[in-house]
Design an enzyme around this catalytic site. Structure first.
Site, PDB file in Angstrom:
ATOM      1  N   LEU A  88       0.648  -1.087  -0.078  1.00  0.00           N
ATOM      2  CA  LEU A  88       0.038   0.076   0.135  1.00  0.00           C
ATOM      3  C   LEU A  88       0.782   1.457   0.202  1.00  0.00           C
ATOM      4  CD1 LEU A  88      -2.767   1.206   0.275  1.00  0.00           C
ATOM      5  CD2 LEU A  88      -2.506   1.375   2.670  1.00  0.00           C
ATOM      6  N   TYR A  89       2.143   1.183   0.845  1.00  0.00           N
ATOM      7  CA  TYR A  89       2.955   2.316   0.550  1.00  0.00           C
ATOM      8  C   TYR A  89       3.232   2.781  -0.801  1.00  0.00           C
ATOM      9  CZ  TYR A  89       7.287   4.984   0.964  1.00  0.00           C
ATOM     10  OH  TYR A  89       8.265   5.575   0.772  1.00  0.00           O
ATOM     11  N   ALA A  90       3.729   1.686  -1.386  1.00  0.00           N
ATOM     12  CA  ALA A  90       4.180   1.951  -2.888  1.00  0.00           C
ATOM     13  C   ALA A  90       3.015   2.648  -3.741  1.00  0.00           C
ATOM     14  CB  ALA A  90       4.657   0.820  -3.650  1.00  0.00           C
ATOM     15  N   THR A 130       0.486   4.336  -2.730  1.00  0.00           N
ATOM     16  CA  THR A 130      -0.098   5.666  -2.421  1.00  0.00           C
ATOM     17  C   THR A 130       1.096   6.610  -3.288  1.00  0.00           C
ATOM     18  OG1 THR A 130       1.385   5.703  -0.185  1.00  0.00           O
ATOM     19  CG2 THR A 130      -0.842   5.119  -0.049  1.00  0.00           C
ATOM     20  N   LYS A 131       2.201   6.123  -2.946  1.00  0.00           N
ATOM     21  CA  LYS A 131       3.304   7.206  -3.611  1.00  0.00           C
ATOM     22  C   LYS A 131       2.858   7.288  -5.253  1.00  0.00           C
ATOM     23  CE  LYS A 131       5.993   8.421  -0.528  1.00  0.00           C
ATOM     24  NZ  LYS A 131       5.906   9.882  -0.383  1.00  0.00           N
TER      25      LYS A 131
END
Length: 338
Positions: free
Chosen positions: A152-154, A156-157
């Site tokens: 999810l981090y990736a 969002t970026k």
């Protein structure tokens, strides 16, 4: 001399960037909420060093606070904006997804709205090598599609890159997204490998080595990252006149002043070599706890920085031997360890 808004100014990269901006004569408006994702005393120490310098002012604001962010933009009307504030950490996103939605999506939308109102000369924002996800083609090129993020981090970026393109197109805001590759160095984050390894080795405790130590990373020293950010900030993105809508380049745009660049060292280093360099600097052997790959991890990263060299004159200088040594010197001094 210019007024530059730096979000995440009490963070690892943000504090280094703020120092460099102040050193060259710019004024810095720092935004950071000092959240407790990791030891806030380290953030406070970084901020205290900045607040002792002329030309720095701090705004303790949550990025997702729409009214507060809008008011800061209206008051300061920054000439340039560097967005480094985000909920960091790949593994943390597996258990705390809402934090990433709030900071990385809602927060970034607020930054874009602030830029829409204030019309800075350039918005530079942090993306990540993690957006390459399941892509196994090395080195990672900004011209390759990135449709398969694995955290999810990736995701969002990657969304930030798309959001910035829409605002660049609709409102003429020059936007540059920088995909950082495994940043390390003095004043680094305690949740990152080098920090954890150093702490454990000094305490004679085992270190968890994922991927059985066979992972490779493009370790990039923080000073090289900051030089890339500064070079990008000073060279606003422009529309690419050669862009072909029938064969669209993912790194540039024919309808917006927008681009994506990699900021890395451009060399893969095996994790075991990284650990060996640390052992040599500390004069101690690590106790290795070899572990399988974790969810969200990739086996290898390496940045293709061809475009970054051409566009920015970017030339990373610090190899891991020097970078690890400089980190350890800072760590031993800051924590009075050894």
């Amino acid at each position: 001399m210019a007024d530059i808004l730096v979000t995440g100014s009490a963070g690892f990269i943000g504090s280094h960037l703020a120092h460099r901006l102040l050193a060259r004569g710019d004024r810095v408006i720092g935004l950071d909420n000092l959240n407790p994702y990791y030891d806030p005393t380290l953030k406070q120490a970084r901020m205290a060093r900045l607040e002792a310098l002329p030309g720095y002012r701090h705004a303790k604001i949550n990025l997702e606070d729409r009214e507060a962010v809008a008011a800061l933009f209206a008051e300061t009307k920054p000439h340039g904006v560097v967005n480094l504030a985000a909920q960091a950490g790949v593994r943390y996103s597996l258990e705390h997804p809402a934090a990433y939605v709030d900071s990385n999506l809602t927060g970034f939308a607020n930054i874009l709205e602030g830029c829409r109102a204030a019309q800075p000369a350039h918005l530079v924002y942090a993306s990540t090598s993690s957006v390459f996800g399941a892509n196994g083609k090395l080195p990672f090129s900004v011209h390759d599609p990135v449709h398969h993020p694995i955290t999810l981090y990736a995701a969002t970026k990657l969304a930030n890159e798309s959001m910035a393109h829409s605002y660049a197109h609709l409102f003429g805001i020059p936007c540059t997204g920088l995909r950082f590759f495994t940043v390390y160095g003095p004043w680094g984050r305690p949740d990152m490998a080098l920090f954890k390894f150093t702490d454990a080795i000094l305490k004679d405790q085992p270190i968890d080595v994922y991927g059985e130590g066979r992972m490779q990373r493009d370790f990039t020293f923080v000073d090289d990252i900051v030089e890339g950010v500064l070079a990008a900030l000073d060279r606003p993105a422009a529309v690419n006149p050669a862009w072909d809508p029938m064969a669209p380049d993912p790194a540039t745009s024919g309808v917006a002043p927008w681009r994506i660049l990699n900021i890395g060292n451009s060399h893969r280093v095996e994790l075991m070599r990284y650990i060996q360099v640390l052992e040599e600097k500390l004069g101690r052997k690590a106790k290795l706890n070899l572990m399988p790959m974790q969810p969200g991890d990739v086996a290898r990263t390496e940045a293709d920085i061809t475009d970054t060299r051409s566009a920015l004159g970017y030339a990373p200088k610090v190899l891991v031997e020097e970078g690890v040594s400089r980190f350890v010197d800072w760590y031993l001094d800051y924590y009075k360890a050894g």
